[in-house]
Design a protein around this motif. Sequence first.
Motif, PDB file in Angstrom:
ATOM      1  N   CYS A   1      11.696  68.150  66.216  1.00  0.00           N
ATOM      2  CA  CYS A   1      10.825  69.242  66.639  1.00  0.00           C
ATOM      3  C   CYS A   1      11.606  70.021  67.693  1.00  0.00           C
ATOM      4  N   THR A   2      12.213  69.157  68.588  1.00  0.00           N
ATOM      5  CA  THR A   2      12.706  69.637  69.904  1.00  0.00           C
ATOM      6  C   THR A   2      14.364  70.199  69.485  1.00  0.00           C
TER       7      THR A   2
ATOM      8  N   GLU B   1      15.151  77.664  64.178  1.00  0.00           N
ATOM      9  CA  GLU B   1      15.166  77.751  62.535  1.00  0.00           C
ATOM     10  C   GLU B   1      15.530  76.224  62.100  1.00  0.00           C
ATOM     11  N   ASP B   2      15.985  75.204  63.003  1.00  0.00           N
ATOM     12  CA  ASP B   2      16.197  74.170  62.502  1.00  0.00           C
ATOM     13  C   ASP B   2      15.141  72.980  62.781  1.00  0.00           C
TER      14      ASP B   2
ATOM     15  N   GLN C   1      11.631  81.887  69.674  1.00  0.00           N
ATOM     16  CA  GLN C   1      10.746  80.823  69.064  1.00  0.00           C
ATOM     17  C   GLN C   1       9.627  81.181  68.234  1.00  0.00           C
ATOM     18  N   LEU C   2       9.129  82.364  68.676  1.00  0.00           N
ATOM     19  CA  LEU C   2       7.920  82.990  67.804  1.00  0.00           C
ATOM     20  C   LEU C   2       8.342  83.742  66.593  1.00  0.00           C
ATOM     21  N   SER C   3       9.721  84.258  66.431  1.00  0.00           N
ATOM     22  CA  SER C   3       9.878  85.164  65.559  1.00  0.00           C
ATOM     23  C   SER C   3       9.978  84.461  64.110  1.00  0.00           C
ATOM     24  N   LYS C   4      10.158  83.493  63.860  1.00  0.00           N
ATOM     25  CA  LYS C   4       9.949  82.947  62.484  1.00  0.00           C
ATOM     26  C   LYS C   4       8.700  82.434  62.037  1.00  0.00           C
ATOM     27  N   ALA C   5       8.075  82.903  61.262  1.00  0.00           N
ATOM     28  CA  ALA C   5       6.691  82.446  60.429  1.00  0.00           C
ATOM     29  C   ALA C   5       7.039  80.984  60.101  1.00  0.00           C
ATOM     30  N   ARG C   6       5.820  80.273  60.300  1.00  0.00           N
ATOM     31  CA  ARG C   6       5.950  78.784  59.964  1.00  0.00           C
ATOM     32  C   ARG C   6       4.724  78.708  59.012  1.00  0.00           C
TER      33      ARG C   6
END
Length: 106
Positions: free
Chosen positions: A38-39, A44-45, A101-106
Amino acid sequence: MIKKLLRENRLDDIVDRNLKTNYDRKEVETIIQVALLCTQSSPEDRPAMAEVVKMLQGKGLAERWAEWEQLEDARNQDFPLMSSHHYLWAEDSSIDQEAIQLSKAR
């Protein structure tokens, strides 16, 4: 550092000494592995939260961890000086890390 302690099976050096031997070693290993996944430096990884929950339940962690270790070993062979994880450019970068960090939807 933590990855090295994990590889050397030195969990006692990671866990709070007040717990002594009153903890589940496998559970601690699982939590550390998930935390390291997670870190990762690249958002993206990093696993999505749904995947994190599954890994904490014991589903898919072994495969994801093995994949990550292979990538880390390859990176360290290709760029041995970068294995220390100290990047001077990161300290004074004008890139908005939070936005990345917030640019990719999760």
